[in-house]
Design a protein around this motif. Structure first.
Motif, PDB file in Angstrom:
ATOM      1  N   ASP A   1     -15.301 -33.382 133.521  1.00  0.00           N
ATOM      2  CA  ASP A   1     -14.873 -33.627 132.350  1.00  0.00           C
ATOM      3  C   ASP A   1     -15.390 -33.053 131.597  1.00  0.00           C
ATOM      4  N   GLU A   2     -14.936 -33.321 129.774  1.00  0.00           N
ATOM      5  CA  GLU A   2     -14.625 -32.530 128.714  1.00  0.00           C
ATOM      6  C   GLU A   2     -16.438 -32.969 128.246  1.00  0.00           C
ATOM      7  N   GLN A   3     -16.741 -34.576 128.291  1.00  0.00           N
ATOM      8  CA  GLN A   3     -18.004 -34.668 127.985  1.00  0.00           C
ATOM      9  C   GLN A   3     -19.547 -34.710 128.459  1.00  0.00           C
ATOM     10  N   GLU A   4     -19.204 -34.310 130.045  1.00  0.00           N
ATOM     11  CA  GLU A   4     -20.105 -33.801 130.378  1.00  0.00           C
ATOM     12  C   GLU A   4     -20.158 -32.108 130.571  1.00  0.00           C
ATOM     13  N   GLN A   5     -19.190 -31.360 130.396  1.00  0.00           N
ATOM     14  CA  GLN A   5     -19.257 -30.180 129.823  1.00  0.00           C
ATOM     15  C   GLN A   5     -19.650 -29.632 128.551  1.00  0.00           C
ATOM     16  N   THR A   6     -19.583 -30.465 127.875  1.00  0.00           N
ATOM     17  CA  THR A   6     -20.542 -30.629 126.251  1.00  0.00           C
ATOM     18  C   THR A   6     -21.461 -30.470 126.279  1.00  0.00           C
TER      19      THR A   6
ATOM     20  N   VAL B   1     -13.335 -26.735 124.945  1.00  0.00           N
ATOM     21  CA  VAL B   1     -13.395 -26.480 124.191  1.00  0.00           C
ATOM     22  C   VAL B   1     -14.466 -27.237 123.534  1.00  0.00           C
ATOM     23  N   GLY B   2     -15.557 -28.175 123.791  1.00  0.00           N
ATOM     24  CA  GLY B   2     -16.370 -29.174 122.940  1.00  0.00           C
ATOM     25  C   GLY B   2     -17.575 -28.080 123.553  1.00  0.00           C
TER      26      GLY B   2
END
Length: 665
Positions: free
Chosen positions: A336-341, A294-295
Motif C-alpha cells: 500500500d501507499e503508506q508503507e511504500q512511502t 507517488v509518495g
C-alpha cells in the motif's frame, strides 16, 4: 456548564452544568505557509486539451461550420405542402398531377396548378402524402390512365463505399491512434517532462531561505532544555569540521515529540535560522496520494533537492501520518501507499553520507505510535520531548509575544503567567493577541491588566453570551458554582479559588477557576481525591438545597470518572486492584482495536473501585457543605447580586481567612 480551572496538565478542566469547554484551536502550521509579503509565483496557464482557449476556439469553429453548412451553402429547396391521400387522388383524377415519386408508401410529386393544403401551410406545386397501408384502390392504373409520370426510389439503397470503409475501419483506426497517443504521453510522463506524473512525483516542499527574516532561538522561549539539545545541530551545520576531525557524526534525524502548540515547528525553523541553511518543510500527509508509488517518488525528490542544497535541513511535520507502526493494524497486502512511502524514508535516511550535511527534523504529537524502524539508531536516533512550559517559561513566552504590544504599567507578566498554568506557546500567543484586541475595541493606547483578565476568560471559557435566564435557573447556577468554590476553600491542599462567575460564556453557564500557586509535576492521592470532591461540589450543593439534581453536572461527572479510573488502572491507588498498571496504552494491537490487558473479572473490580472512590468523595462533599451551609448561602447570594466574585471577595463573603477542615460524615 463547565467550570473552567486554569490548572496545569494533567489536571482536566473543572466542569459544571453539563457541557464541555471547547477545545483550543490547533496550532497553525506556520512552517508550511509562505512568509507575509512573499510574492506568489505566477500560475501556469493550462495548455493543450486542458486549455480553456482551446475548447472555446473549437466550439466557435464548430458553430461557424454549422452556420455556413446549413444557412449560407444549403441548396435551395422548393416549397412543399403536405396533403391528405384522398385529396391527392382527387387531384390525379382532375388531371392536375404531372409526376409522382414513391418510396414505399410515401409519395411526393408536382402539380400543374398550386394545391392548397390545410393547417395554414398555404399552396404550392410540390406536395407530399402518405398512402395508407390498408388502401385497396388501383392507384397505379389510375396514374397511368391520367398520364402521370411515375418514378420510384429504392427504400434500401446500397451504402456508399466511403461509408462502408469508415464504419469498418474507423473504430480500429481511432483505437490505434489513441494507443499511439497514450504511449507517447506516458513515455513523456515517465521521463518527467512536466507531465501529470512528473508533477505528482515532486515533493512540493516549501523552501525557506536567507532571503526572508530568519527565525532564531531568540524567538523561542520556555523550552530551554530543548534549545540546548538542538544547539549541537546548529553547531554541526556551521562548523562540521569541528566534529569530523575527532571522528564524530551528528545524528541523521531528530524527532520532536510534544503536544500541539508547544513549538515544535518553531524550533525546527529556529534551527534553520540559526544555522543559516536552506530549510525544506513539508507535512507527512502531503506524501500520500491515491496512486501507489507517488509518495515514494516525492520522498526521493525531496531528499535529492536537499542533497543538492546541502548543508540543509528537511523538516517533516506530523510524522505519524506516514510513520505509524506497520504492525498496529490489519493490512491487506504489503504494497500500500503508506508503507511504500515509509520504506522510502527509511531507505533515504540509511543512504545518507555522514558528510553530506543534511539533517532530518520531524515532529509528531504521537511518538508512541511510530514504527520502531524509524526510531532505531542511525535514523531518528535522537528524540527530544517538548513539554508545556513552566511558570518562568510562560513568562518568557509572554515577553516575546508582547514585544510589539504597548503595555500599561499595571501589567505584570509574571502574575499573568501564574494564572495560565497548563497553557502552551500557541495558547499564550492567542492570549496576548486577545488582550491587544480588547484594548483596541476600547480605543485605548495601552494594553492594561484588565484587558489580559478579559482575554484569559475569553480564551479559557469563551465569549460572553447574553442569555435570558429565569430567576430559578440563576439561583440554581449560583448554588452550583458556590458549591465548587466553597469546597475549593475548605479542602486541604486544594488550589486557591481565584474567580467564580455565573455569567454565561461559550458553552458554560457558570465557571469556577482555581489557580495553583506553583506548577505541579507530581500528584498525591489526597490531592486527586480533593479534585474529585471539588468537582462534585456543584452536584452536592444542588442535592443539599433542592433535594434533586439536574443535568448541570454532566461534564463534572465525566471528569470525575476519568480521574477515578486513572487512579485505579494507571496509578495503583486502589487497595483491591493493587499496585498494578492496567492502562491500555502500549498494549498489543489486534486487527481493528486494542486488546484489553486484563480479564473480565478484573474489569468488574476496576468498575466497582471507580464507583467506590466517586461515592466516598461525593459523601465528603455533601458533609462539608452541610457543615458550612451558611457560607454556601452567602456565596450564592453574593453571586446573584454581583455575577462575578474574585479571590478577595470570595474569602470575605465566605468569612474564611485560612482553609478550614470540617469533619466528614
Amino acid at each position: 456548564m463547565p467550570d473552567q480551572p486554569t490548572k496545569r496538565q494533567p489536571r482536566p478542566p473543572r466542569l459544571s452544568l453539563g457541557r464541555w469547554r471547547p477545545a483550543p484551536p490547533p496550532r497553525p502550521g506556520g512552517s508550511n505557509l509562505p512568509r507575509p509579503g512573499t510574492p506568489r509565483p505566477p500560475a501556469r496557464a493550462p495548455t493543450g486539451f486542458r486549455s480553456r482557449t482551446f475548447w472555446t476556439t473549437l466550439a466557435v469553429l464548430f458553430a461557424i461550420n454549422i452556420l455556413f453548412t446549413n444557412v449560407f451553402f444549403a441548396p435551395a429547396q422548393p416549397k412543399t405542402v403536405v396533403i391528405p391521400y384522398d385529396v391527392f387522388v382527387q387531384q390525379v383524377k382532375s388531371d392536375n398531377v404531372t409526376s409522382v415519386t414513391s418510396t414505399s408508401e410515401a409519395i411526393v410529386g408536382s402539380t400543374k396548378k398550386p394545391v392548397t393544403a390545410g393547417s395554414g401551410q398555404g399552396s404550392a406545386t410540390n406536395f407530399s402524402t402518405q398512402r395508407p397501408s390498408f388502401a385497396t384502390d388501383d392507384l397505379l392504373g389510375v396514374l397511368q390512365q391520367h398520364k402521370v409520370t411515375i418514378d420510384a426510389l429504392n427504400p434500401n439503397p446500397p451504402t456508399p463505399l466511403w461509408q462502408t470503409l469508415l464504419l469498418s475501419f474507423g473504430p480500429v483506426l481511432l483505437l490505434v491512434l489513441l494507443f499511439v497517443y497514450v504511449s507517447r504521453r506516458m513515455a513523456s510522463l515517465r521521463s518527467g517532462a512536466g507531465g501529470i506524473l512528473g508533477r505528482f512525483g515532486q515533493s512540493g516542499a516549501r523552501l525557506y531561505n536567507a532571503e526572508h527574516p530568519p527565525t532564531t532561538f531568540a524567538d523561542v522561549a520556555g523550552i530551554d532544555e530543548v534549545k540546548a539539545e538542538l544547539l549541537e545541530i546548529v553547531d554541526f551545520l556551521k562548523e562540521p569540521a569541528k566534529y569530523e576531525r575527532l571522528g564524530g557524526t551528528v545524528p541523521k534525524g531528530v524527532l520532536l515529540i510534544g503536544a500541539p502548540g508547544t513549538g515544535k515547528t518553531l524550533l525546527a525553523r529556529a534551527v534553520a535560522g540559526e544555522a543559516g541553511v536552506p530549510f525544506f518543510s513539508i507535512s507527512a500527509s502531503e506524501f500520500i496520494e491515491a496512486i501507489v508509488g507517488v509518495g515514494a517518488s516525492r520522498v526521493r525528490d525531496l531528499f535529492e533537492k536537499a542533497r543538492a542544497a546541502a548543508p540543509a535541513i528537511i523538516f517533516i511535520d506530523e510524522m505519524d501520518a506516514v510513520g505509524r507502526s506497520r504492525s498496529a493494524a490489519l493490512r491487506i497486502g504489503g504494497n500500500d501507499e503508506q508503507e511504500q512511502t515509509l520504506n522510502q524514508i527509511l531507505t533515504e535516511m540509511d543512504g545518507f553520507d555522514p558528510h553530506e550535511g543534511v539533517i532530518v527534523l520531524a515532529a509528531t504529537n504521537r511518538g508512541d505510535v511510530l514504527d520502531p524502524a524509524l526510531l532505531r539508531p542511525g535514523r531518528f536516533d535522537r528524540r527530544v520531548q517538548v513539554h508545556a512550559p513552566d511558570r518562568a517559561g510562560r513568562s518568557a513566552i509572554l515577553r516575546i509575544h508582547t514585544r510589539n504590544i504597548p503595555l500599561a504599567p499595571d501589567v505584570d507578566l509574571n502574575e499573568i503567567a501564574s494564572q495560565t498554568a497548563g497553557m502552551v506557546g500557541a495558547d499564550l500567543r492567542s492570549l496576548a493577541n486577545e488582550a491587544a484586541l480588547s484594548a483596541a475595541r476600547r480605543g485605548a493606547a495601552l494594553v492594561t491588566l484588565e484587558d489580559f483578565t478579559v482575554a484569559i476568560e475569553k480564551v479559557e471559557l469563551g465569549s460572553e453570551r447574553k442569555l435570558m435566564l429565569t430567576p430559578e435557573d440563576r439561583e440554581r447556577i449560583a448554588y452550583h458554582e458556590s458549591g465548587h468554590a466553597l469546597l475549593g476553600l475548605l479542602l486541604p491542599g486544594a488550589d486557591p479559588v481565584s474567580r467564580v462567575s455565573i455569567i454565561p460564556r461559550g458553552q458554560s453557564l457558570g465557571a469556577t477557576t482555581q489557580t495553583p500557586v506553583d506548577d505541579r509535576f507530581n500528584y498525591g492521592e489526597d490531592y486527586l481525591r480533593g479534585r474529585i470532591t471539588g468537582a462534585l461540589g456543584g452536584r452536592a450543593a444542588e442535592e443539599l438545597i433542592y433535594g434533586v439534581v439536574s443535568t448541570g453536572a454532566e461534564a463534572d461527572l465525566r471528569m470525575v470518572t476519568g480521574i477515578a479510573r486513572e487512579m485505579v488502572v494507571r496509578w495503583g491507588m486502589s487497595p483491591k486492584v493493587g499496585a498494578l498498571n492496567y492502562s491500555e496504552e502500549g498494549s498489543a494491537a489486534i486487527a481493528f482495536g486494542t486488546q484489553r490487558p486484563y480479564s473480565d473479572a478484573t474489569a468488574e473490580l476496576i468498575d466497582s473501585e471507580v464507583k467506590r472512590i466517586s461515592d466516598e468523595c461525593l459523601a465528603q462533599a455533601v458533609a462539608l457543605l452541610k457543615a458550612n451551609r451558611g457560607r454556601l448561602d452567602a456565596l450564592a447570594r453574593a453571586l446573584l447580586e454581583h455575577d462575578t466574585l474574585y479571590a478577595a471577595e470570595i474569602l470575605r463573603v465566605a468569612d474564611i481567612r485560612q482553609p478550614v477542615v470540617a469533619a466528614t460524615a
